[in-house]
Each structure stands twice: as structure tokens, then as C-alpha cells.
Design an enzyme around this catalytic site. Structure first.
Site, PDB file in Angstrom:
ATOM      1  N   ASN A   1       0.831  -1.223   0.000  1.00 46.93           N
ATOM      2  CA  ASN A   1       0.000   0.000   0.000  1.00 46.93           C
ATOM      3  C   ASN A   1       0.854   1.257   0.000  1.00 46.93           C
ATOM      4  OD1 ASN A   1       0.819  -0.641   2.624  1.00 46.93           O
ATOM      5  ND2 ASN A   1      -0.935   0.364   3.571  1.00 46.93           N
TER       6      ASN A   1
ATOM      7  N   HIS B   1       3.658   6.756  10.541  1.00 49.06           N
ATOM      8  CA  HIS B   1       3.028   8.027  10.145  1.00 49.06           C
ATOM      9  C   HIS B   1       3.715   9.091  10.998  1.00 49.06           C
ATOM     10  CE1 HIS B   1      -0.219   5.920   8.039  1.00 49.06           C
ATOM     11  NE2 HIS B   1      -0.304   5.127   9.090  1.00 49.06           N
TER      12      HIS B   1
ATOM     13  N   HIS C   1      -2.205 -10.100  11.434  1.00 52.57           N
ATOM     14  CA  HIS C   1      -2.559  -9.404  12.684  1.00 52.57           C
ATOM     15  C   HIS C   1      -3.943  -9.773  13.249  1.00 52.57           C
ATOM     16  CE1 HIS C   1      -4.061  -6.903   9.499  1.00 52.57           C
ATOM     17  NE2 HIS C   1      -3.064  -6.046   9.468  1.00 52.57           N
TER      18      HIS C   1
ATOM     19  N   ASP D   1       3.954  -5.274  11.699  1.00 46.37           N
ATOM     20  CA  ASP D   1       3.073  -4.325  11.016  1.00 46.37           C
ATOM     21  C   ASP D   1       3.608  -2.896  11.186  1.00 46.37           C
ATOM     22  OD1 ASP D   1       1.082  -3.287   9.489  1.00 46.37           O
ATOM     23  OD2 ASP D   1      -0.526  -3.565  10.935  1.00 46.37           O
TER      24      ASP D   1
HETATM   25  O1  DOR Z   1      -2.821   0.273  11.176  1.00 42.68           O
HETATM   26  C1  DOR Z   1      -2.529  -0.044  10.033  1.00 42.68           C
HETATM   27  N1  DOR Z   1      -1.696   0.709   9.293  1.00 42.68           N
HETATM   28  N2  DOR Z   1      -3.053  -1.152   9.519  1.00 42.68           N
HETATM   29  C2  DOR Z   1      -2.930  -1.439   8.213  1.00 42.68           C
HETATM   30  O2  DOR Z   1      -3.473  -2.412   7.774  1.00 42.68           O
HETATM   31  C3  DOR Z   1      -2.182  -0.544   7.308  1.00 42.68           C
HETATM   32  C4  DOR Z   1      -1.196   0.234   8.053  1.00 42.68           C
HETATM   33  C5  DOR Z   1      -0.610   1.349   7.261  1.00 42.68           C
HETATM   34  O3  DOR Z   1      -0.132   1.079   6.147  1.00 42.68           O
HETATM   35  O4  DOR Z   1      -0.584   2.486   7.724  1.00 42.68           O
END
Ligand code: DOR
Length: 449
Positions: free
Chosen positions: A103, A317, A242, A313
Site C-alpha cells: 500500500n 506516520h 494481525h 506491522d
Molecule cells: O494500522 C494499520 N496501518 N493497519 C494497516 O493495515 C495498514 C497500516 C498502514 O499502512 O498504515
């Protein structure tokens, strides 16, 4: 008489976690030698004639730790992370190999995108890398071909939307994707329709503590059950990423015929409501951190064999982005650098054995995705190792975190058990917290089954 050099490197005196003949792991204080990036000998005299020796007395030698779920944001979102900073964090935390999620911007959904990621990684990654390919309703017909890329770990499906635009919501599209191709597919299980319907519970409230109320247990369970039903219908192996609820773990115990299971160190460590009170949106991720009863169920699943793999995971950010009001605040937290220290601390606290941890963080991720030469200390395997000091206590500090996002939800946490060296392809890339040499990580190779 000088002896000719038989090996490039040998690690001596460490307690090594080795595969035993009966499929378990055993501990042995012995020497491990490396030649041309591969493990060339194991045994009390394996170091004889080695050009370089690392004396690891008092330390444990683990097969290189694999973090099979990270988001490194390149291309397109490199203000949060990139392949260099992400893999730098990995090796500083004792991780030798990462599998990176699709992503990014653009999403990794074509051969061109996949090849661009491998090109971008050349000469810039500290750990070994592989990339997932993202499934969409539009590329469903090409996935069968794409998953055969020798360095691609797997296809990834988002059944519920999270960061980015990847989403496969319709059952027909899911079935179509599962029906073609053979390799295990990794899936984010949250039910999109229920997420949409329940968003009103959090809209305008700016209360991150409601994150797990919005994205509740049922949201996760509905998707996981649907996935397992379709996996059986199409005879396609799946990997449920997860897993966060007691209910899913109960269900997945009976789904080993088609599904392997992942959970994360943060879901095993944090719990609602405390984490939201203390960390606010920094504790916000998808699927969410839930109450302690779920955490206890996840621990039971780790120790009864239901859980196959742990992944961080790692989903960085920036603090500025995280400061937005919930639910506009993005979901995800850093983790690639803390996955091993946190879990070593849990080992020291008696929550799981070191052998089990090595299964969850090295042997099993290598096996379930069929990574070649990874996950075990075995002659002929790649010389990726993590040396840990089980007796060392350290505090996780913001200054130590390499992520461009610049934070960890575990800042201030004291852990016992610490990675002291990371060896990738026979080269020491981290020693005592210092990076050494250059980024020499390589693409991981996968067996096609
Ligand atoms: O909390 C999450 N952040 N879950 C996800 O599935 C994607 C991820 C992200 O790419 O920020």
C-alpha cells in the site's frame, strides 16, 4: 605452519538455536562458520581456519530474524519512511529480513511496480527484502502470473480499507483472486460493510479510545470466517495477518487445514483502554489494540500453536499526521526496530520460550512463504544471524528509533534482552548499536510450489 583459510567468518562460544532432527529447536554452545555468505560448517571445530572470528561468549545466536509485515512507504510516501531508513531500523533492531507491504503510492499491483521496488532497493537496503503484490478487482487475472516473481513473497489482500486505496470487498472478487494461483495469500481481515456502517460511532468525537469500538471484534471475525470459507471452497492456503481477537483465535484453531495465523508484539503488549489514555492516536492501528481479555487469548494462541508467525506491522506516520483528530488520524505505529527487543523481554518474563520465539520470528515466516535458505541455522542456508544478549536491560528511546516518522509507542519501556549484532549474508551490519559497512541487503528468493 600456517593453515589455509577455510571459512570467511566464524562465530564462536554463542549458545546457538539449532534445528534438531525431530523438528524442534535445540540449544548448543558451538561454532558456526560462514563462507561466501552461506553457513559452511556447524560444530565445535567449525571455526578452525576462519579468517575472522567473533567471540560471542555469553550471547545467543539466533537465525536472522524475519519481520514479514512492514510498510516502508516507498514510493510515494517517503516523508514517513523509505527503504533505506526502514531497513536501517530493521538491522538496528536485530532484523535481517523484511517483507514489505503493497500500500505505497502507487500501490504495488503490477510487475512494473514490483520491479521498481526491487530496483529502488538496490544498494540502499540494510536488510534482505521482499515485496508483496497487492490484489485488486482489476488485477485479479494477472495475479496468478505476478505471484510467480521469484522474489515476491506473496499476494496481499485488504478485505477492509486501511491506509491507502487497496481494497477487495466483494465476495465474487475475493473468490476470483483465491481461485487462481497457488501460493499462500496474506490477508487483512476486517469487514468493510460493517466498518462503513459503524463509522458514525466515532465521527466527530475525536476519541481514539473508541477505535476498537468502531472496528469491533465482530468486524474482524466476519471477515476471517468469510476468508476461511472461501479458502476452503477454492483450496487456497491463506495467512490471516494481525489477528487481534479471542473469537478469531478460537475459530482459527479449527482452520489449520487452510489458514496460518499472525499476531503482533503490540497486540501482545498493549491493552485498551490504558494504551489509548496514555498514547492517544499513537496507539491507533488496524485492526485495533483491544481489551486485556483479547491480549490474554492471543498469548494462549501463541503458546498452543495457533499462532504461526509474529509480524510488527511497522506502519509509520509522522507525529504531525497522528495529531489530526480521530478518526481522521492515520492508523499504524512503528515496530520493525522494537519487535525483537519487546519479544525478548517477554521471553525473559516467562511468557514464551526462546525456542518458540525463534519459530515465530524466523523458522515459520520462512517456511510458510517458502523463502529459500532462510529461517534456520543450517549448513547451506544463508548466513543471516541475530546475536542477542538475554541479560542486557535497555530502555527504548526515541533517539534510537531510525524511522523517518521519529517515534515508537514503546519509548520509555525498559526491556531485558537486546540485539547486539545483526549479520546479513555473512557481513556484520550492526554491532553494539552501530551500523557497519554499507547497505548490502538482497532480494529474498522464494521456492515456487
Ligand atoms: O494500522 C494499520 N496501518 N493497519 C494497516 O493495515 C495498514 C497500516 C498502514 O499502512 O498504515
Amino acid at each position: 605452519m600456517t593453515q589455509s583459510k577455510t571459512h570467511d567468518l566464524a562465530i564462536i562460544n554463542a549458545v546457538c538455536l539449532l534445528p534438531a532432527n525431530d523438528g524442534t529447536l535445540l540449544r548448543a554452545q558451538t561454532s558456526v562458520a560462514v563462507t561466501n555468505g552461506k553457513i559452511s560448517a556447524i560444530g565445535p571445530r567449525a571455526h578452525v581456519g576462519a579468517a575472522e572470528i567473533i567471540d560471542a561468549k555469553g550471547l545467543h545466536l539466533l537465525p536472522g530474524i524475519i519481520d514479514s509485515q512492514v510498510h516502508f512507504r516507498e514510493p510515494g510516501l517517503t516523508h514517513k519512511e523509505d527503504l533505506e531508513s526502514g531497513t536501517r531500523g530493521a538491522v538496528l533492531g536485530g532484523v535481517t529480513c523484511v517483507f514489505e507491504m503493497p500500500n505505497t503510492k502507487p500501490s504495488t499491483t503490477t510487475l512494473e511496480h514490483l520491479n521498481q521496488k526491487f530496483q529502488a532497493a538496490e544498494g540502499r537496503v540494510w536488510s534482505n527484502v521482499s515485496f508483496f503484490i497487492g490484489a485488486t478487482p482489476d488485477n485479479a487475472n494477472e495475479l496468478e502470473e505476478l505471484e510467480l516473481h521469484p522474489n515476491c513473497c506473496a499476494i496481499k489482500i485488504f478485505m477492509g480499507s486501511s491506509t491507502g486505496s487497496l481494497l477487495v470487498e466483494e465476495e465474487n472478487n475475493l473468490r476470483k483472486i483465491l481461485a487462481k494461483g497457488r501460493r499462500r495469500i496474506a490477508v487483512h481481515c476486517e469487514d468493510e460493510a460493517r466498518l462503513r456502517e459503524r463509522r458514525k460511532l466515532v465521527e466527530g468525537k475525536n476519541n481514539p479510545a473508541l477505535h476498537h469500538v468502531w472496528r469491533d471484534e465482530e468486524t474482524a471475525l466476519i471477515a476471517t470466517k468469510r476468508l476461511v470459507r472461501l479458502a476452503r471452497e477454492t483450496s487456497r492456503p491463506v495467512h490471516v495477518l494481525h489477528v487481534t481477537t479471542a473469537e478469531e483465535m478460537d475459530f482459527l484453531k479449527g482452520a489449520k487445514d487452510v489458514a496460518t495465523v499472525e499476531t503482533t508484539p503490540q497486540h501482545l503488549t498493549l491493552a485498551a483502554p490504558e494504551c489509548y489514555e496514555r498514547l492517544g492516536t499513537l496507539a491507533q492501528m488496524n485492526p485495533p489494540i483491544r481489551e486485556a481479555r483479547h491480549r490474554e487469548a492471543l498469548w494462549r494462541a501463541v503458546n498452543d500453536g495457533t499462532v504461526t508467525v509474529l509480524g510488527s506491522d511497522h506502519a509509520p506516520h509522522t507525529l504531525e499526521e497522528k495529531a489530526k483528530p480521530h478518526p481522521e488520524s492515520p492508523s499504524g505505529m512503528t515496530g520493525v526496530q522494537t519487535i525483537l527487543p519487546l519479544m525478548l523481554d517477554h521471553v525473559n518474563n516467562g511468557k514464551l520460550s526462546l525456542e518458540r520465539l525463534v519459530e515465530l520470528l524466523a523458522r515459520n515466516p520462512a517456511r510458510l512463504y517458502y523463502a529459500v535458505g532462510k529461517g534456520e541455522i543450517r549448513v547451506g542456508f544463508d548466513a543471516d544471524f541475530t546475536l542477542v544478549d538475554m541479560g542486557r536491560t535497555e530502555e527504548i528511546k526515541r533517539e534510537w528509533i531510525a524511522s523517518k516518522s521519529g517515534w515508537s509507542p514503546f519509548e520509555g519501556t525498559k526491556v531485558k534482552g537486546w540485539p547486539v549484532a545483526t549479520i546479513v549474508g555473512g557481513s556484520v551490519v550492526m554491532r553494539d548499536g552501530q551500523l557497519l559497512g554499507r547497505p548490502i541487503g538482497r532480494p529474498v528468493l522464494f521456492e515456487q510450489r
